[in-house]
Design a protein around this motif. Structure first.
Motif, mmCIF file in Angstrom:
data_model
loop_
_atom_site.group_PDB
_atom_site.id
_atom_site.type_symbol
_atom_site.label_atom_id
_atom_site.label_comp_id
_atom_site.label_asym_id
_atom_site.label_seq_id
_atom_site.Cartn_x
_atom_site.Cartn_y
_atom_site.Cartn_z
ATOM 1 N N MET A 247 -12.828 -11.435 3.216
ATOM 2 C CA MET A 247 -12.425 -11.120 4.689
ATOM 3 C C MET A 247 -12.543 -12.203 5.551
ATOM 4 N N ASN A 248 -10.982 -12.134 6.155
ATOM 5 C CA ASN A 248 -11.025 -13.299 6.973
ATOM 6 C C ASN A 248 -11.341 -12.477 9.119
ATOM 7 N N PRO A 249 -12.225 -12.946 9.684
ATOM 8 C CA PRO A 249 -12.018 -11.880 10.920
ATOM 9 C C PRO A 249 -10.849 -12.564 11.397
ATOM 10 N N ARG A 250 -10.373 -13.316 11.576
ATOM 11 C CA ARG A 250 -9.582 -13.876 12.861
ATOM 12 C C ARG A 250 -8.773 -13.316 12.475
ATOM 13 N N GLU A 251 -8.533 -12.491 10.881
ATOM 14 C CA GLU A 251 -7.156 -12.130 10.055
ATOM 15 C C GLU A 251 -6.642 -10.355 10.708
ATOM 16 N N GLN A 252 -7.350 -9.841 11.415
ATOM 17 C CA GLN A 252 -7.533 -9.017 11.650
ATOM 18 C C GLN A 252 -7.338 -7.419 13.047
ATOM 19 N N SER A 253 -6.281 -9.203 13.203
ATOM 20 C CA SER A 253 -4.792 -8.022 14.214
ATOM 21 C C SER A 253 -3.721 -7.902 14.094
ATOM 22 N N ALA A 254 -3.459 -8.049 12.231
ATOM 23 C CA ALA A 254 -1.989 -7.280 12.131
ATOM 24 C C ALA A 254 -1.652 -6.418 11.326
ATOM 25 N N THR A 255 -0.288 -5.860 11.850
ATOM 26 C CA THR A 255 -0.199 -5.013 12.399
ATOM 27 C C THR A 255 -0.446 -4.129 10.616
ATOM 28 N N VAL A 256 -1.446 -3.174 9.968
ATOM 29 C CA VAL A 256 -0.859 -2.707 8.914
ATOM 30 C C VAL A 256 0.083 -1.031 9.084
ATOM 31 N N GLY A 257 0.323 -1.497 7.868
ATOM 32 C CA GLY A 257 2.175 -0.892 7.376
ATOM 33 C C GLY A 257 1.467 0.458 6.644
ATOM 34 N N ASP A 258 2.062 1.532 6.715
ATOM 35 C CA ASP A 258 1.636 2.784 5.897
ATOM 36 C C ASP A 258 2.048 2.684 4.753
ATOM 37 N N HIS A 259 2.562 1.276 4.065
ATOM 38 C CA HIS A 259 2.709 1.165 2.642
ATOM 39 C C HIS A 259 1.650 0.206 2.098
ATOM 40 N N TRP A 260 0.557 0.478 3.088
ATOM 41 C CA TRP A 260 -0.480 -0.765 2.559
ATOM 42 C C TRP A 260 -1.431 0.619 1.612
ATOM 43 N N VAL A 261 -2.368 -0.516 1.153
ATOM 44 C CA VAL A 261 -2.822 0.105 0.532
ATOM 45 C C VAL A 261 -5.203 0.320 0.794
ATOM 46 N N VAL A 262 -4.937 1.501 0.528
ATOM 47 C CA VAL A 262 -6.738 1.833 1.329
ATOM 48 C C VAL A 262 -7.499 2.136 -0.443
ATOM 49 N N TRP A 263 -8.282 1.203 -0.125
ATOM 50 C CA TRP A 263 -9.866 0.600 -1.740
ATOM 51 C C TRP A 263 -10.683 0.974 -1.209
ATOM 52 N N ALA A 264 -11.307 1.821 0.067
ATOM 53 C CA ALA A 264 -12.530 2.481 -0.003
ATOM 54 C C ALA A 264 -12.643 2.468 1.750
ATOM 55 N N ALA A 265 -13.188 3.909 2.192
ATOM 56 C CA ALA A 265 -13.198 3.975 4.094
ATOM 57 C C ALA A 265 -14.780 4.715 3.992
#
Length: 290
Positions: A247-265
């Motif tokens: 995980m790169n803290p500088r790469e957290q501003s990307a737009t997350v699409g509805d098709h992306w995958v959730v691995w944990a909550a």
């Protein structure tokens, strides 16, 4: 003759009171030196009231103040068995010290003060935690302990609901604890405070209780979260080919699409669930490894 003279005369029975008695002079001087805002609340003493009555009233005030001060009790043989201050109450019961947290938001130094008074070198810090971690020792760092040394956390009474009145945090320490260090105990979070200790969001008692978000699409999980009145945040990860993720803290501003995958909550704070997501699906869950 005014109210002050009446009061002085009732207390000082010297000849010619309230004008000439030595007690009258002293009492009048003290009353007149009292600020008006406080003086108007002085009660008129009934005729025949004695200096003893005044002394007993003063003793009662001192006793009331003493209750607020730290208290240390000793056993028959001398060692301290209990201690209490404004933040913590510690008592020796059945071979272990039971520390009840009276103020979970107090200065941590007050907790250490209590343990130190009983000969225990233990620091205690309370961290905001999601509901199922309140009362847990979420982490600790100790040195020089023996196999007989035990330390734990919990709720008092056991099984109570932390948000309900009368449900208190507690820490248990074995009598004669030889360790030195610090323990971190989960406490209820203040409004808007981020959790520093949490469980998975989908376990019983947490915000996604009864719903499994793992390996669903972002669109599916966000819809469920909103149905429950929750806000959603994202933590973007890059699965590694051999398992795990980065995980790169500088790469957290990307737009997350509805098709992306959730691995944990994970619970982020009250009312907000954090979804750990990646853009592409992989064969093995990079968070849980299954």
């Amino acid at each position: 003759m005014n109210d002050i003279d009446d009061l002085v005369k009732a207390i000082d029975r010297a000849p010619c009171a309230p004008d000439q008695g030595p007690g009258a002079w002293e009492l009048r001087a003290q009353i007149m030196a009292t600020p008006q805002a406080r003086r108007r609340f002085l009660p008129r003493m009934p005729a025949g009231a004695s200096r003893l009555s005044m002394a007993l009233a003063g003793t009662a005030v001192v006793a009331t103040v003493a209750v607020l001060a730290p208290a240390l009790l000793t056993g028959k043989d001398g060692p301290a068995t209990a201690y209490a201050n404004a933040a913590i109450d510690i008592r020796l019961e059945n071979g272990e010290y039971i520390a009840t947290i009276k103020d979970p938001f107090a200065d941590h130094a007050l907790y250490a003060e209590g343990f130190r008074a009983l000969g225990l070198d233990i620091g205690l810090e309370l961290l905001p935690a999601s509901p199922t971690r309140v009362g847990d020792i979420v982490r600790m760092g100790f040195a020089g302990t023996t196999s007989k040394d035990r330390l734990g956390g919990g709720l008092e009474p056991e099984g109570c609901t932390p948000s309900h009145e009368g449900c208190l945090l507690k820490v248990t320490v074995s009598a004669g604890f030889h360790g030195k260090g610090v323990a971190y105990l989960g406490r209820p979070a203040k409004p808007g405070e981020r959790y520093q200790a949490h469980q998975r969001a989908d376990i019983e008692g947490e915000m996604l209780d009864g719903y499994t978000p793992d390996e669903r699409t972002v669109g599916e999980v966000v819809a469920e979260a909103r149905r429950r009145g929750l806000r959603v945040s994202f933590q973007i990860i890059k699965p590694s080919p051999g398992g795990g993720f980065s995980m790169n803290p500088r790469e957290q501003s990307a737009t997350v699409g509805d098709h992306w995958v959730v691995w944990a909550a994970e619970p982020e704070q009250a009312g907000t669930v954090r979804l750990i997501v990646s853009e592409k699906r992989v064969a093995k869950n990079p968070v849980h490894g299954d």
